[in-house]
Write a protein that holds these residues in place. Structure first.
Motif, PDB file in Angstrom:
ATOM      1  N   HIS A  32      -8.175  -2.187  -0.716  1.00  0.00           N
ATOM      2  CA  HIS A  32      -6.754  -1.913  -0.553  1.00  0.00           C
ATOM      3  C   HIS A  32      -6.370  -0.732  -1.449  1.00  0.00           C
ATOM      4  O   HIS A  32      -6.910  -0.575  -2.541  1.00  0.00           O
ATOM      5  CB  HIS A  32      -5.929  -3.138  -0.944  1.00  0.00           C
ATOM      6  N   GLY A  34      -3.285   1.974  -3.136  1.00  0.00           N
ATOM      7  CA  GLY A  34      -1.888   2.123  -3.517  1.00  0.00           C
ATOM      8  C   GLY A  34      -1.610   3.498  -4.087  1.00  0.00           C
ATOM      9  O   GLY A  34      -2.523   4.197  -4.533  1.00  0.00           O
ATOM     10  N   ARG A  49       1.705   0.907  -0.797  1.00  0.00           N
ATOM     11  CA  ARG A  49       0.341   0.377  -0.710  1.00  0.00           C
ATOM     12  C   ARG A  49       0.004   0.082   0.748  1.00  0.00           C
ATOM     13  O   ARG A  49       0.893  -0.115   1.580  1.00  0.00           O
ATOM     14  CB  ARG A  49       0.156  -0.859  -1.573  1.00  0.00           C
ATOM     15  N   ASN A  51      -3.125  -2.006   3.203  1.00  0.00           N
ATOM     16  CA  ASN A  51      -4.274  -2.906   3.136  1.00  0.00           C
ATOM     17  C   ASN A  51      -5.524  -2.220   3.675  1.00  0.00           C
ATOM     18  O   ASN A  51      -5.486  -1.069   4.120  1.00  0.00           O
ATOM     19  CB  ASN A  51      -3.970  -4.214   3.858  1.00  0.00           C
ATOM     20  N   SER A  56      -1.165  -3.168   7.335  1.00  0.00           N
ATOM     21  CA  SER A  56      -0.067  -3.672   6.512  1.00  0.00           C
ATOM     22  C   SER A  56       0.273  -2.655   5.438  1.00  0.00           C
ATOM     23  O   SER A  56      -0.601  -2.193   4.702  1.00  0.00           O
ATOM     24  CB  SER A  56      -0.461  -5.001   5.871  1.00  0.00           C
ATOM     25  N   TYR A  58       3.493  -1.389   2.498  1.00  0.00           N
ATOM     26  CA  TYR A  58       4.647  -1.835   1.720  1.00  0.00           C
ATOM     27  C   TYR A  58       5.118  -0.662   0.880  1.00  0.00           C
ATOM     28  O   TYR A  58       4.302   0.085   0.352  1.00  0.00           O
ATOM     29  CB  TYR A  58       4.259  -3.016   0.838  1.00  0.00           C
ATOM     30  N   TRP A 101      -5.771  -7.763  -2.721  1.00  0.00           N
ATOM     31  CA  TRP A 101      -4.419  -7.349  -2.349  1.00  0.00           C
ATOM     32  C   TRP A 101      -3.471  -7.766  -3.467  1.00  0.00           C
ATOM     33  O   TRP A 101      -3.321  -8.948  -3.757  1.00  0.00           O
ATOM     34  CB  TRP A 101      -4.033  -7.997  -1.026  1.00  0.00           C
ATOM     35  N   THR A 102      -2.867  -6.792  -4.107  1.00  0.00           N
ATOM     36  CA  THR A 102      -2.014  -7.087  -5.251  1.00  0.00           C
ATOM     37  C   THR A 102      -0.625  -6.499  -5.056  1.00  0.00           C
ATOM     38  O   THR A 102      -0.468  -5.427  -4.483  1.00  0.00           O
ATOM     39  CB  THR A 102      -2.628  -6.532  -6.551  1.00  0.00           C
ATOM     40  N   THR A 103       0.358  -7.216  -5.529  1.00  0.00           N
ATOM     41  CA  THR A 103       1.731  -6.731  -5.468  1.00  0.00           C
ATOM     42  C   THR A 103       2.147  -6.067  -6.770  1.00  0.00           C
ATOM     43  O   THR A 103       3.251  -5.568  -6.878  1.00  0.00           O
ATOM     44  CB  THR A 103       2.712  -7.878  -5.160  1.00  0.00           C
ATOM     45  N   GLY A 104       1.257  -6.089  -7.746  1.00  0.00           N
ATOM     46  CA  GLY A 104       1.570  -5.464  -9.030  1.00  0.00           C
ATOM     47  C   GLY A 104       0.881  -4.137  -9.186  1.00  0.00           C
ATOM     48  O   GLY A 104       0.560  -3.465  -8.200  1.00  0.00           O
ATOM     49  N   ASP A 105       0.645  -3.736 -10.425  1.00  0.00           N
ATOM     50  CA  ASP A 105      -0.031  -2.469 -10.678  1.00  0.00           C
ATOM     51  C   ASP A 105      -1.385  -2.684 -11.343  1.00  0.00           C
ATOM     52  O   ASP A 105      -1.931  -1.761 -11.957  1.00  0.00           O
ATOM     53  CB  ASP A 105       0.830  -1.538 -11.530  1.00  0.00           C
TER      54      ASP A 105
END
Length: 120
Positions: A32, A34, A49, A51, A56, A58, A101-105
Protein backbone atom coordinates in the motif's frame (compact mmCIF):
# COMPACT_ATOMS: atom_id res chain seq x y z
CA UNK A 1 14.03 -0.52 -0.29
CA UNK A 2 14.13 2.72 -2.24
CA UNK A 3 11.32 5.17 -2.91
CA UNK A 4 12.35 7.86 -5.34
CA UNK A 5 9.96 10.81 -5.49
CA UNK A 6 10.11 13.26 -8.37
CA UNK A 7 8.03 15.82 -10.22
CA UNK A 8 8.07 18.65 -7.75
CA UNK A 9 8.73 22.23 -8.75
CA UNK A 10 7.48 25.79 -8.79
CA UNK A 11 3.97 26.43 -10.09
CA UNK A 12 1.51 29.30 -9.97
CA UNK A 13 -1.66 29.07 -7.96
CA UNK A 14 -4.32 27.28 -9.95
CA UNK A 15 -1.76 25.20 -11.79
CA UNK A 16 -1.07 21.49 -11.81
CA UNK A 17 1.78 19.11 -11.09
CA UNK A 18 2.14 15.36 -11.15
CA UNK A 19 4.40 13.71 -8.64
CA UNK A 20 5.83 10.26 -9.19
CA UNK A 21 7.33 7.81 -6.77
CA UNK A 22 9.31 4.91 -8.19
CA UNK A 23 9.75 1.98 -5.83
CA UNK A 24 12.36 -0.75 -5.77
CA UNK A 25 13.41 -3.43 -3.37
CA UNK A 26 9.90 -4.40 -2.35
CA UNK A 27 6.98 -6.36 -3.79
CA UNK A 28 5.22 -3.33 -5.17
CA UNK A 29 2.10 -5.14 -6.40
CA UNK A 30 1.08 -5.99 -2.82
CA UNK A 31 2.24 -2.90 -0.96
CA UNK A 32 0.00 0.00 0.00
CA UNK A 33 1.25 3.49 -0.83
CA UNK A 34 0.77 6.91 0.66
CA UNK A 35 1.69 10.51 0.07
CA UNK A 36 2.46 12.92 2.89
CA UNK A 37 3.71 16.49 3.02
CA UNK A 38 5.51 18.77 5.41
CA UNK A 39 5.44 22.53 5.17
CA UNK A 40 8.09 24.71 6.85
CA UNK A 41 7.48 24.94 10.56
CA UNK A 42 4.64 22.44 10.46
CA UNK A 43 4.25 18.80 11.23
CA UNK A 44 4.08 16.19 8.52
CA UNK A 45 0.53 15.57 7.37
CA UNK A 46 -1.27 12.88 5.43
CA UNK A 47 -2.29 13.69 1.85
CA UNK A 48 -3.54 10.51 0.18
CA UNK A 49 -3.18 6.74 0.14
CA UNK A 50 -3.99 3.92 -2.22
CA UNK A 51 -4.26 0.21 -1.61
CA UNK A 52 -2.20 -2.44 -3.37
CA UNK A 53 -4.54 -2.80 -6.34
CA UNK A 54 -5.54 0.82 -6.75
CA UNK A 55 -9.16 0.01 -6.02
CA UNK A 56 -9.29 1.95 -2.77
CA UNK A 57 -8.14 5.50 -2.22
CA UNK A 58 -8.44 7.98 0.61
CA UNK A 59 -7.69 11.70 0.78
CA UNK A 60 -7.20 14.41 3.32
CA UNK A 61 -10.10 16.84 3.32
CA UNK A 62 -7.75 19.66 2.32
CA UNK A 63 -6.95 18.03 -1.04
CA UNK A 64 -10.13 16.12 -1.79
CA UNK A 65 -11.42 16.94 -5.25
CA UNK A 66 -8.11 18.50 -6.31
CA UNK A 67 -5.59 15.68 -5.93
CA UNK A 68 -5.73 12.16 -7.36
CA UNK A 69 -3.55 9.26 -6.26
CA UNK A 70 -3.00 6.36 -8.64
CA UNK A 71 -0.53 3.59 -9.26
CA UNK A 72 0.93 1.53 -12.07
CA UNK A 73 2.01 -1.83 -10.69
CA UNK A 74 3.70 -2.71 -13.96
CA UNK A 75 6.01 0.28 -13.48
CA UNK A 76 6.34 0.03 -9.68
CA UNK A 77 5.23 3.64 -9.51
CA UNK A 78 2.65 5.64 -7.60
CA UNK A 79 1.47 9.05 -8.75
CA UNK A 80 -0.09 12.11 -7.21
CA UNK A 81 -1.86 14.33 -9.71
CA UNK A 82 -2.31 17.75 -8.15
CA UNK A 83 -4.64 20.32 -9.67
CA UNK A 84 -6.01 23.71 -8.64
CA UNK A 85 -2.93 24.16 -6.52
CA UNK A 86 -2.96 26.70 -3.73
CA UNK A 87 -0.09 28.46 -1.93
CA UNK A 88 -0.95 26.43 1.17
CA UNK A 89 -0.05 23.27 -0.76
CA UNK A 90 3.58 24.37 -0.65
CA UNK A 91 5.55 21.65 1.12
CA UNK A 92 7.99 18.82 0.71
CA UNK A 93 6.01 15.82 -0.48
CA UNK A 94 6.98 12.32 0.58
CA UNK A 95 5.82 8.95 -0.63
CA UNK A 96 5.64 6.02 1.72
CA UNK A 97 5.00 2.30 1.53
CA UNK A 98 3.71 -0.37 3.88
CA UNK A 99 2.52 -3.94 3.52
CA UNK A 100 -0.19 -3.19 6.07
CA UNK A 101 -3.11 -0.92 5.26
CA UNK A 102 -2.74 1.89 7.76
CA UNK A 103 -4.77 4.99 8.47
CA UNK A 104 -1.90 6.65 10.29
CA UNK A 105 1.59 7.69 9.30
CA UNK A 106 3.42 4.63 10.60
CA UNK A 107 4.58 3.48 7.20
CA UNK A 108 7.61 1.23 7.13
CA UNK A 109 9.34 2.84 4.15
CA UNK A 110 9.77 6.49 3.16
CA UNK A 111 11.14 8.33 0.18
CA UNK A 112 13.41 11.35 0.25
CA UNK A 113 10.80 13.96 -0.65
CA UNK A 114 10.26 16.39 -3.49
CA UNK A 115 9.65 20.11 -3.07
CA UNK A 116 6.43 21.66 -4.33
CA UNK A 117 6.17 25.44 -4.25
CA UNK A 118 2.97 27.22 -5.24
CA UNK A 119 3.24 30.95 -5.84
CA UNK A 120 0.32 33.30 -5.41
Amino acid sequence: VQLQASGGGLVQAGGSLRLSCAASGLTFRIVHMGWFRQAPGKEREFVARVNWSGSSTYYADSVKGRFTISRDNAKNTVYLQMSSLKPEDTAVYYCAADYTWTTGDDYDYWGQGTQVTVSS
